[in-house]
Design a protein around this motif. Structure first.
Motif, PDB file in Angstrom:
ATOM      1  N   ASP A   1      19.925  70.627  74.188  1.00 16.17           N
ATOM      2  CA  ASP A   1      19.443  71.388  75.136  1.00 16.17           C
ATOM      3  C   ASP A   1      18.197  70.826  75.914  1.00 16.17           C
ATOM      4  O   ASP A   1      17.673  71.142  77.012  1.00 16.17           O
ATOM      5  CB  ASP A   1      19.104  72.932  74.610  1.00 16.17           C
ATOM      6  CG  ASP A   1      20.144  73.676  74.114  1.00 16.17           C
ATOM      7  OD1 ASP A   1      21.478  73.348  74.289  1.00 16.17           O
ATOM      8  OD2 ASP A   1      19.978  74.576  73.343  1.00 16.17           O
ATOM      9  N   LEU A   2      17.448  69.941  75.180  1.00 14.99           N
ATOM     10  CA  LEU A   2      16.001  69.350  75.708  1.00 14.99           C
ATOM     11  C   LEU A   2      16.540  68.748  77.009  1.00 14.99           C
ATOM     12  O   LEU A   2      17.464  67.878  77.222  1.00 14.99           O
ATOM     13  CB  LEU A   2      15.362  68.639  74.786  1.00 14.99           C
ATOM     14  CG  LEU A   2      14.611  69.255  73.523  1.00 14.99           C
ATOM     15  CD1 LEU A   2      14.353  67.965  72.383  1.00 14.99           C
ATOM     16  CD2 LEU A   2      13.728  69.863  74.023  1.00 14.99           C
ATOM     17  N   PRO A   3      15.592  68.903  78.250  1.00 11.06           N
ATOM     18  CA  PRO A   3      16.047  68.272  79.172  1.00 11.06           C
ATOM     19  C   PRO A   3      15.569  66.856  79.345  1.00 11.06           C
ATOM     20  O   PRO A   3      14.609  66.604  78.737  1.00 11.06           O
ATOM     21  CB  PRO A   3      15.056  69.141  80.395  1.00 11.06           C
ATOM     22  CG  PRO A   3      13.938  69.440  79.562  1.00 11.06           C
ATOM     23  CD  PRO A   3      14.679  69.780  78.076  1.00 11.06           C
ATOM     24  N   PRO A   4      16.312  66.133  80.159  1.00  8.22           N
ATOM     25  CA  PRO A   4      16.106  64.488  80.291  1.00  8.22           C
ATOM     26  C   PRO A   4      14.684  64.515  80.786  1.00  8.22           C
ATOM     27  O   PRO A   4      14.034  65.135  81.476  1.00  8.22           O
ATOM     28  CB  PRO A   4      17.105  64.080  81.426  1.00  8.22           C
ATOM     29  CG  PRO A   4      18.048  65.006  81.286  1.00  8.22           C
ATOM     30  CD  PRO A   4      17.615  66.480  81.037  1.00  8.22           C
ATOM     31  N   HIS A   5      13.786  63.319  80.188  1.00  9.93           N
ATOM     32  CA  HIS A   5      12.560  63.033  80.581  1.00  9.93           C
ATOM     33  C   HIS A   5      11.602  64.044  80.145  1.00  9.93           C
ATOM     34  O   HIS A   5      10.297  64.316  80.588  1.00  9.93           O
ATOM     35  CB  HIS A   5      12.450  62.794  82.204  1.00  9.93           C
ATOM     36  CG  HIS A   5      13.419  61.750  82.418  1.00  9.93           C
ATOM     37  ND1 HIS A   5      13.315  60.452  82.170  1.00  9.93           N
ATOM     38  CD2 HIS A   5      14.604  61.879  83.183  1.00  9.93           C
ATOM     39  CE1 HIS A   5      14.226  59.857  82.524  1.00  9.93           C
ATOM     40  NE2 HIS A   5      15.267  60.717  83.316  1.00  9.93           N
ATOM     41  N   CYS A   6      11.731  64.908  79.202  1.00 12.66           N
ATOM     42  CA  CYS A   6      11.068  65.951  78.610  1.00 12.66           C
ATOM     43  C   CYS A   6      10.040  65.128  77.457  1.00 12.66           C
ATOM     44  O   CYS A   6      10.158  64.011  77.429  1.00 12.66           O
ATOM     45  CB  CYS A   6      11.601  67.097  78.049  1.00 12.66           C
ATOM     46  SG  CYS A   6      12.237  66.597  76.485  1.00 12.66           S
ATOM     47  N   ARG A   7       9.131  65.646  77.160  1.00 12.24           N
ATOM     48  CA  ARG A   7       7.934  65.100  76.369  1.00 12.24           C
ATOM     49  C   ARG A   7       8.350  65.544  74.732  1.00 12.24           C
ATOM     50  O   ARG A   7       8.388  66.730  74.392  1.00 12.24           O
ATOM     51  CB  ARG A   7       6.573  65.331  76.629  1.00 12.24           C
ATOM     52  CG  ARG A   7       6.207  65.038  78.176  1.00 12.24           C
ATOM     53  CD  ARG A   7       4.919  65.414  78.531  1.00 12.24           C
ATOM     54  NE  ARG A   7       4.254  64.932  79.875  1.00 12.24           N
ATOM     55  CZ  ARG A   7       3.354  65.307  80.394  1.00 12.24           C
ATOM     56  NH1 ARG A   7       2.890  66.433  79.823  1.00 12.24           N
ATOM     57  NH2 ARG A   7       3.010  64.674  81.500  1.00 12.24           N
ATOM     58  N   VAL A   8       8.049  64.712  73.854  1.00 12.04           N
ATOM     59  CA  VAL A   8       8.286  65.047  72.395  1.00 12.04           C
ATOM     60  C   VAL A   8       7.206  64.311  71.920  1.00 12.04           C
ATOM     61  O   VAL A   8       6.861  63.130  71.976  1.00 12.04           O
ATOM     62  CB  VAL A   8       9.379  64.138  71.949  1.00 12.04           C
ATOM     63  CG1 VAL A   8       9.626  64.334  70.343  1.00 12.04           C
ATOM     64  CG2 VAL A   8      10.815  64.889  72.677  1.00 12.04           C
TER      65      VAL A   8
END
Ligand SMILES: Nc1ncnc2c1ncn2[C@@H]1O[C@H](COP(=O)(O)OP(=O)(O)OP(=O)(O)O)[C@@H](O)[C@H]1O
Ligand SMILES: O=P(O)(O)OC[C@H]1O[C@H](OP(=O)(O)OP(=O)(O)O)[C@H](O)[C@@H]1O
Length: 214
Positions: free
Chosen positions: A110-117
């Motif tokens: 579900d995490l959006p592309p280019h999100c930060r981890v």
């Protein structure tokens, strides 16, 4: 005389207990009034190096220690050139992706592309997100990574979870467990192959301890 690299921190007590069972007494490292980082154990057959958990495979890879005890998570992250000889059974934890409990995500997908981890385990985190084909920005941290989602710096974290207390008390939840980790016995490959200083004898004794504890 063989040299063993022992990890400081949460694996130390169990490491010392297991080595004691195998006839190698490094309990001197538990004495807080002692700042010695290198000790020869009482029988004089082995010496111990007290090093940061992350550095155990470094000493073993370079041959300064013939044996070492280290979490599988560190081996997965660093991919050192060491021989993995035994799963020691203690130091259980899982390596997980987590996010805010009240956030919109219920799975890593579900995490959006280019999100930060945010993570202390940059390579492992990168490998995981590559494996699910999700481009993300990894933010390297050295600790307290749970603050990433809390402060809004990152959408998710990749970190170790043991009791789950840190996630719970910071209103975070696991999205995915990537793998389970336990402490491993590792050896310098060439020393092991050549059976330098009868290394295999110690390895057998340590392996027997795993069976005794199990
Ligand atoms: N709750 C836990 N948190 C972290 N590591 C754990 C936990 N439970 C078991 N471990 C294992 O213990 C190993 C050492 O963790 P520890 O927290 O002692 O050191 P570290 O935080 O990796 O290193 P340092 O304190 O030197 O930065 C980990 O690599 C992991 O295999
Ligand atoms: O599930 P739990 O039992 O709560 O344990 C998990 C916590 O322990 C580790 O941190 P550590 O104590 O090594 O501190 P750090 O944040 O400084 O790395 C890990 O990075 C988690 O923050």
């Amino acid at each position: 005389m063989i040299t063993v690299a022992l990890p400081k921190g949460s694996l130390l007590k169990d490491t010392i207990r297991m080595l004691q069972g195998a006839g190698l007494d490094f309990s001197g490292f538990l004495d807080s009034s002692n700042r010695q980082l290198q000790i020869v154990e009482s029988s004089g057959r082995a010496q111990g190096l007290l090093v940061r958990a992350q550095d155990v495979p470094v000493y073993v890879e370079y041959g300064q220690a013939q044996l070492g005890i280290v979490g599988y998570d560190v081996l997965y992250e660093k991919e050192p050139n060491v021989a993995q000889l035994a799963d020691l059974g203690f130091g259980s934890c899982r390596f997980s992706v987590a996010t805010k409990k009240d956030g919109p995500y219920r799975s890593a997908l579900d995490l959006p592309p280019h999100c930060r981890v945010a993570s202390k385990f940059v390579h492992s985190a990168r490998r995981y997100f590559q494996s699910i084909d999700l481009p993300v920005e990894i933010i390297p941290l050295s600790g307290s990574v749970e603050l990433g989602p809390i402060t809004g710096m990152s959408e998710a974290i990749v970190d170790l979870v043991s009791t789950g207390r840190t996630l719970k008390e910071n209103n975070l939840m696991e999205l995915e467990v990537l793998f389970e980790s336990t402490a491993r016995l590792v050896a310098h490959p060439l020393s092991y192959r050549l059976n330098v200083d009868n290394l295999s004898e110690y390895v057998d004794l340590i392996r027997q301890q795993v069976l005794v504890v199990a």
